[in-house]
Design a protein around this motif. Structure first.
Motif: not given
Lengths: 313, 313, 313
Positions: B83-99
């Protein structure tokens, strides 16, 4: 005002940094640093149930709190109160009281309403602790704490010589407000704020800050840059002309970063709009402490949950 | 290509079966069989945080991985990035790196893009392991492994005399591709594939397979049938005329199953479209190993998580 | 009818209170009271996987069961089967069997279809237990149990002298039906039911009850009031004129409560429609046991899960 520190001197809740005594702020930061350095407390909250109660969704912050609670041995529950089917029209307070009645002792609450989290905390039972995970534009104390922890790691504990600039949409930002409270409390040497007039608050939020709309000037010789996320809705609200304009005026590029001190650090609460408030080169560059902030977030939340939940009963 | 086995010979990630050395494949299957037979390792991943990061939703596969991780003592987190609300438009890689920055060491990733999971794994820190839970039409290694484990349980470890047929929409199926890689690696005697021309891949996917559009012929004397799910969108795409037509030509009935060996087993990756690719009588019949596949899925995922997460650091 | 108690006298499932022998009902209540009084069994279900499988969403009930399962040391999984993307068109039974095949031994199931939970339980493996978390308008046994536990705490174990009134939409309420079965089984002195004709069942549900449409009369001298939630859809269905009318006729006010005994208790299964079936003053008043019901819910669910999951295998 809901009490954060009770008469016995114990921390009941963590609701804001504005009214948190500086010795408490410092104690939380020192404990968080211990966790960041590898200290463990896997049984600290053994058997304690902690609920993330989010009236406004935020996967990232919820995850960080869940990890923190798990590392302390807590039981984690999640209640996504942002959908009406979850609450079925009941009041926020009834939702809170219900989960409390189930035996949950720790609440991590996010709410879009200013003061809404403190209002729930005011109704909490004696044995229940509330951590504010963000309310309206007002407070996001764990974000403020993790930013301060990151600053300490990069620049040492004495902030009196530091020049810090906060850039972007301060008007709508609880992150900025919590950072401002913390920076003042910790005696930051100079706090600059920078952004378009439409995105700067016109109340006393910026008291004591050096305010400018000129990004280049704001960067001169700073030790740390706190970039804020530009919500795309600011365009539809007419507060910002276009992403391109915003990037031209307030986007952090490698060239602009050159105006700051050579060892200046770049921070961002995430998620980043790459190409808008920050370029890829800066976001992924040697001066970026963005991922360190994320790591520190877990440490800070461990310290916060431990503080409020070992204080009760 | 992202490395699955590092220079020290340890399994860093599990991304595909295509490039996985056969001795690794065999080792995973043997460990999975031990788990299926009741071996336990409740502390193997104690204190290790594992995140299911699904850019494409799949409740079933997520649940299977969660159970596997829990049985190894891991902390489980879920991030529904679909869902886009989860990622708020960030890149997949940023999501991965954050976690990852939060301290998560194991990632179970599903993505609709071919190669997207391996791309994230390529950016992983040294101490982080990625298990591919399905990417595009390319790979679904744990499904391939669980299918092989099921075949071994039914037919023994020597596949050289086996005749196996894969039936249905191979074109869009990562399950089929992973099965094909595994069957070849394990020396399967004869691999047949069967389906309408519109649902068969026209690249080198089917290399070495006996290809036919005649389902009855394809079934003659086979030891195992791997039925594939027919996605209903194939109708709207015009690749299949109607469910009725598909069932008439490629639906597995008791009568048709009679053409296979008397002890042939029927497999299906689920969820089944009863009455389309398979009838109730076959799905629930004595030759159906469908639920055994599901059980084996947990054992295989335990083996995979243990392999990659005890290998790091 | 699916068996709740097997031939060896062990409780296999908890599906309804209608056919549950009264000694079992009493045993569950006594064990629940022990949990409510602080008894602990943190290892009772160690290593056992329990799945909340909700074909109809209910955050509150799910949370209560999760807390109960966690306190018994179980592994918790959640499968939200109320969205079609989760089940991808497969049958409820296939969904159930799949999760069972993964090794889940305890199922907490909610379903909008009457009898649907018992139907799944009828297909469960020997080692699998099902707890009904609500099916259609028929049964909600743990709600019935928690209401009885609350009544016992307030009024003692002997119900023979008690006058209890159930108020509101009994027609569509599984809560009311479960309460009626339990009250009869426990020998309640007098059961009154009260509501508009359109919201009262016209079958044998109300057998043995004193039925009235006059709320004031119904309240005279009662020991306990069980208020039901008015679903707003009753308006659109034309069964209720307006919220205002309903409140005027069947809303519980402080004044009306005065007709009951001075020590009468007020119960509500939640979530409350404040200002409709109950006023703030009553909901938050000294006679309200609503939050105690919520607390008792966790104790009752611990007793239920322990009973069915320590009985199997």
């Amino acid at each position: 005002m809901t009490v954060q520190i009770d008469n016995a001197g114990r921390q009941r809740h963590l609701l804001d940094l504005q009214t948190l005594p500086v010795d408490r702020l410092d104690a939380l930061l020192r404990r968080a640093q211990a966790f960041a350095s590898g200290a463990q407390a896997p049984q600290a909250l053994a058997g304690v149930a902690v609920c993330t109660l989010f009236f406004e969704p935020s996967t990232r912050t919820r995850l960080s709190f869940q990890l923190a609670a798990q590392r302390l041995g807590a039981h984690i529950l999640n209640f996504d109160a942002s959908t009406s089917s979850a609450t079925k029209g009941e009041t926020d307070l009834d939702t809170f009281r219900n989960i409390q009645a189930m035996g949950v002792r720790g609440f991590v609450v996010r709410h879009k309403g200013d003061g809404a989290v403190a209002a729930l905390a005011a109704e909490a039972d004696a044995g229940t602790a509330v951590v504010n995970a963000g309310d309206g534009r007002s407070h996001h104390p764990t974000q403020g704490l993790l930013d301060m922890l990151t600053l300490r790691q990069a620049k040492g504990d004495d902030f009196s010589k530091l020049k810090v600039v906060i850039v972007g949409d301060l008007k709508h930002s609880r992150v900025a407000r919590s950072d401002l409270h913390a920076l003042r409390a910790l005696g930051c040497g100079e706090i600059r704020v920078c952004g378009p007039q439409s995105l700067l608050p016109d109340d006393d939020t910026l008291q004591g800050c050096v305010v400018t709309h000129d990004f280049d000037a704001a960067l001169d010789g700073v030790d740390a840059l706190m970039m804020l996320r530009l919500q795309r809705e600011r365009m539809t609200e007419g507060l910002v002309e276009s992403l391109e304009d915003y990037h031209r005026d307030y986007g952090l590029t490698t060239q602009r970063l050159g105006r700051a001190k050579a060892d200046a650090i770049v921070m961002h609460p995430g998620p980043m709009n790459r190409g808008v408030e920050i370029t890829d080169a800066v976001a992924d560059g040697a001066q970026s402490w963005v991922l360190r902030q994320v790591s520190n977030g877990v440490a800070v939340r461990m310290a916060a949950l431990e503080a409020v939940l070992s204080a009760v009963e």
